[in-house]
Scaffold this motif. Structure first.
Motif, PDB file in Angstrom:
ATOM      1  N   LEU A 101      40.140  48.249  54.229  1.00  8.01           N
ATOM      2  CA  LEU A 101      40.223  48.000  55.671  1.00  8.01           C
ATOM      3  C   LEU A 101      39.200  48.814  56.454  1.00  8.01           C
ATOM      4  O   LEU A 101      38.732  48.390  57.511  1.00  8.01           O
ATOM      5  N   ILE A 102      38.849  49.985  55.928  1.00  2.22           N
ATOM      6  CA  ILE A 102      38.019  50.929  56.668  1.00  2.22           C
ATOM      7  C   ILE A 102      36.525  50.729  56.418  1.00  2.22           C
ATOM      8  O   ILE A 102      35.703  50.866  57.323  1.00  2.22           O
ATOM      9  N   LEU A 103      36.165  50.394  55.190  1.00  6.75           N
ATOM     10  CA  LEU A 103      34.748  50.334  54.815  1.00  6.75           C
ATOM     11  C   LEU A 103      34.055  49.102  55.386  1.00  6.75           C
ATOM     12  O   LEU A 103      34.576  47.988  55.302  1.00  6.75           O
ATOM     13  N   LYS A 104      32.882  49.316  55.960  1.00  5.44           N
ATOM     14  CA  LYS A 104      32.106  48.195  56.494  1.00  5.44           C
ATOM     15  C   LYS A 104      31.614  47.301  55.358  1.00  5.44           C
ATOM     16  O   LYS A 104      31.617  46.074  55.459  1.00  5.44           O
ATOM     17  N   THR A 105      31.161  47.924  54.271  1.00  9.70           N
ATOM     18  CA  THR A 105      30.741  47.176  53.089  1.00  9.70           C
ATOM     19  C   THR A 105      31.885  47.201  52.081  1.00  9.70           C
ATOM     20  O   THR A 105      32.319  48.273  51.658  1.00  9.70           O
ATOM     21  N   LYS A 106      32.394  46.034  51.723  1.00 10.12           N
ATOM     22  CA  LYS A 106      33.560  45.950  50.832  1.00 10.12           C
ATOM     23  C   LYS A 106      33.098  45.834  49.377  1.00 10.12           C
ATOM     24  O   LYS A 106      32.558  44.802  48.968  1.00 10.12           O
ATOM     25  N   ASN A 159      38.422  61.740  57.138  1.00  9.96           N
ATOM     26  CA  ASN A 159      38.505  60.486  57.891  1.00  9.96           C
ATOM     27  C   ASN A 159      38.911  59.326  57.000  1.00  9.96           C
ATOM     28  O   ASN A 159      38.359  59.130  55.916  1.00  9.96           O
ATOM     29  N   GLY A 160      39.885  58.557  57.461  1.00  9.56           N
ATOM     30  CA  GLY A 160      40.287  57.359  56.745  1.00  9.56           C
ATOM     31  C   GLY A 160      41.219  57.591  55.583  1.00  9.56           C
ATOM     32  O   GLY A 160      41.595  56.643  54.891  1.00  9.56           O
ATOM     33  N   THR A 161      41.615  58.831  55.327  1.00 16.58           N
ATOM     34  CA  THR A 161      42.524  59.123  54.217  1.00 16.58           C
ATOM     35  C   THR A 161      43.962  58.796  54.622  1.00 16.58           C
ATOM     36  O   THR A 161      44.274  58.686  55.815  1.00 16.58           O
ATOM     37  N   PRO A 162      44.850  58.639  53.648  1.00  9.38           N
ATOM     38  CA  PRO A 162      46.253  58.402  53.992  1.00  9.38           C
ATOM     39  C   PRO A 162      46.834  59.482  54.892  1.00  9.38           C
ATOM     40  O   PRO A 162      47.684  59.191  55.746  1.00  9.38           O
ATOM     41  N   LEU A 163      46.374  60.720  54.725  1.00 15.22           N
ATOM     42  CA  LEU A 163      46.903  61.816  55.538  1.00 15.22           C
ATOM     43  C   LEU A 163      46.419  61.697  56.980  1.00 15.22           C
ATOM     44  O   LEU A 163      47.180  61.963  57.922  1.00 15.22           O
ATOM     45  N   HIS A 164      45.166  61.306  57.171  1.00 18.61           N
ATOM     46  CA  HIS A 164      44.652  61.064  58.522  1.00 18.61           C
ATOM     47  C   HIS A 164      45.463  59.970  59.208  1.00 18.61           C
ATOM     48  O   HIS A 164      45.933  60.129  60.344  1.00 18.61           O
ATOM     49  N   LEU A 165      45.656  58.868  58.510  1.00 22.99           N
ATOM     50  CA  LEU A 165      46.324  57.736  59.125  1.00 22.99           C
ATOM     51  C   LEU A 165      47.824  57.953  59.277  1.00 22.99           C
ATOM     52  O   LEU A 165      48.459  57.328  60.128  1.00 22.99           O
ATOM     53  N   SER A 166      48.394  58.869  58.493  1.00 19.87           N
ATOM     54  CA  SER A 166      49.786  59.267  58.732  1.00 19.87           C
ATOM     55  C   SER A 166      49.898  59.913  60.106  1.00 19.87           C
ATOM     56  O   SER A 166      50.872  59.684  60.843  1.00 19.87           O
ATOM     57  N   LEU A 306      48.562  46.127  53.093  1.00 20.42           N
ATOM     58  CA  LEU A 306      47.405  45.695  53.864  1.00 20.42           C
ATOM     59  C   LEU A 306      47.832  45.235  55.267  1.00 20.42           C
ATOM     60  O   LEU A 306      47.196  45.562  56.273  1.00 20.42           O
ATOM     61  N   GLU A 307      48.927  44.495  55.328  1.00 18.43           N
ATOM     62  CA  GLU A 307      49.438  44.029  56.624  1.00 18.43           C
ATOM     63  C   GLU A 307      49.909  45.204  57.483  1.00 18.43           C
ATOM     64  O   GLU A 307      49.699  45.216  58.702  1.00 18.43           O
ATOM     65  N   LYS A 308      50.527  46.188  56.862  1.00 16.10           N
ATOM     66  CA  LYS A 308      51.052  47.346  57.588  1.00 16.10           C
ATOM     67  C   LYS A 308      49.937  48.197  58.183  1.00 16.10           C
ATOM     68  O   LYS A 308      50.007  48.628  59.334  1.00 16.10           O
ATOM     69  N   TRP A 309      48.895  48.456  57.370  1.00 12.26           N
ATOM     70  CA  TRP A 309      47.864  49.401  57.787  1.00 12.26           C
ATOM     71  C   TRP A 309      46.777  48.785  58.667  1.00 12.26           C
ATOM     72  O   TRP A 309      46.064  49.508  59.366  1.00 12.26           O
ATOM     73  N   THR A 310      46.655  47.464  58.673  1.00 11.97           N
ATOM     74  CA  THR A 310      45.595  46.825  59.469  1.00 11.97           C
ATOM     75  C   THR A 310      45.658  47.217  60.951  1.00 11.97           C
ATOM     76  O   THR A 310      44.643  47.669  61.514  1.00 11.97           O
ATOM     77  N   PRO A 311      46.800  47.095  61.629  1.00  9.30           N
ATOM     78  CA  PRO A 311      46.817  47.484  63.045  1.00  9.30           C
ATOM     79  C   PRO A 311      46.648  48.983  63.268  1.00  9.30           C
ATOM     80  O   PRO A 311      46.095  49.404  64.292  1.00  9.30           O
ATOM     81  N   VAL A 318      38.934  53.494  63.018  1.00 11.57           N
ATOM     82  CA  VAL A 318      38.317  54.145  61.866  1.00 11.57           C
ATOM     83  C   VAL A 318      37.443  53.138  61.138  1.00 11.57           C
ATOM     84  O   VAL A 318      37.890  52.058  60.772  1.00 11.57           O
ATOM     85  N   SER A 319      36.178  53.499  60.939  1.00  8.99           N
ATOM     86  CA  SER A 319      35.251  52.635  60.202  1.00  8.99           C
ATOM     87  C   SER A 319      34.228  53.533  59.510  1.00  8.99           C
ATOM     88  O   SER A 319      33.650  54.418  60.131  1.00  8.99           O
TER      89      SER A 319
END
Length: 321
Positions: A101-106, A159-166, A306-311, A318-319
């Motif tokens: 979800l975070i990375l510009k290049t997948k 940045n972008g880690t599970p702990l950040h997003l928690s 994926l559905e939970k973390w998208t919003p 975060v990108s």
């Protein structure tokens, strides 16, 4: 036609009709890729599970650490590996929900490029503060942050880690503000919270547990929906902020296209490992909750994550490249 000629002819006919005989999987060593450095929680879980899976499979399961790019390097290697079951991934919420979800290049598709094997364990995160911090409960922290929204900051492993997003989910659901201070790993962040350079942090429960026991950190709440059995006196954040839930998880994946019978064999070995009494004890000591799911249940879990973390990722803006 001689007897031997008839035997050879019959063998050739059988081969033509039924194809060559396939030996039962596995015939050789299986490599379990851990997409992070040795010593972290994912690595610890992998080594415990690999040892017991080796016993069940009758072939060695070796752990290979392929760290880099927040887990993407190791995950990408497995996605591109031969789909024969001999290279599998110890995936996490980072590799299969947050990074895509975070990375510009997948570098890979978390659903299309992998065959789910089993969701093994859920590992709680925990909200901790320096012992000198004035808030002693989640409710007191929310009150403090609302009263002085520009004053406080929280540390994370990056940045972008599970702990950040928690932390970002906490801010959203509690309606509060905190400045995010990213570190290059949980260790340095934890040191600064203990040293009171930054007062607040979301951390993996296993890595904070010793500090919680010794009193060098104060736990305000665990991030799972229910309390962690290893720390029953620490409330769940959801007891104060309904709907709050985050956790780290570990799951096994094979490359997409791996034969169904091979996935079934790997799943059976994983379930056998997770049912072992020694593994159950070690996971309990590790504050991990055993799941040991079916492949289908893991696929559903990844979709839900994926559905939970998208919003949440969108709200946090975060990108990463």
């Amino acid at each position: 036609m001689s007897f031997l000629s008839r035997v050879f002819a019959g063998t050739a006919l059988a081969a033509a009709l039924f194809g060559p005989a396939h030996a039962e999987f596995p015939e050789r060593t299986v490599t379990m890729v851990v997409p992070f450095a040795a010593g972290g929680s994912t690595d610890v879980v992998a080594r415990i599970v690999a040892q017991k899976m080796s016993d069940d499979l009758g072939q060695q399961v070796i752990v290979q650490n392929v760290a880099g790019a927040g887990g993407n390097l190791g995950a990408s290697n497995v996605a591109r590996a031969e789909a024969d079951g001999y290279t599998i991934l110890m995936g996490t919420v980072a590799t299969h929900a947050l990074n895509p979800l975070i990375l510009k290049t997948k570098p890979y598709d978390p659903e299309k490029d992998f065959a789910p094997v089993s969701l093994l364990v859920l590992v709680p995160n925990v909200l901790v503060v320096n012992p000198d911090f004035p808030a002693k409960t989640v409710a007191e922290l929310v009150t403090l942050l609302k009263a002085e929204p520009e004053k406080y900051a929280y540390a994370s492993s990056g940045n972008g880690t599970p702990l950040h997003l928690s932390g970002e989910l906490f801010k959203t659901l509690a309606g509060v503000e905190m400045q995010h201070i990213p570190y290059k790993g949980a260790g340095p962040a934890l040191n600064d919270v203990i040293g009171n350079q930054v007062p607040i942090m979301f951390d993996n429960l296993p890595s904070s547990s010793g500090h919680m026991t010794s009193g060098t950190l104060r736990a305000l709440g665990v991030t799972t929906a229910k309390r962690a059995p290893s720390f029953p006196d620490v409330p769940a954040i959801a007891e104060t902020i309904p709907g709050y839930e985050t956790y780290t998880w570990n799951a096994l994946f094979a490359p997409a296209g791996t034969p169904a019978e091979v996935v079934t064999r790997l799943n059976a070995a994983a379930k056998s490992a997770m049912a072992d009494a020694d593994v159950v004890k070690r996971m309990t000591d590790f504050s991990a909750t055993i799941v040991a799911s079916s492949p289908e249940e893991l696929g559903t879990h990844v979709k839900a994550e994926l559905e939970k973390w998208t919003p949440i990722v969108r709200e946090a803006n975060v990108s990463l490249d």
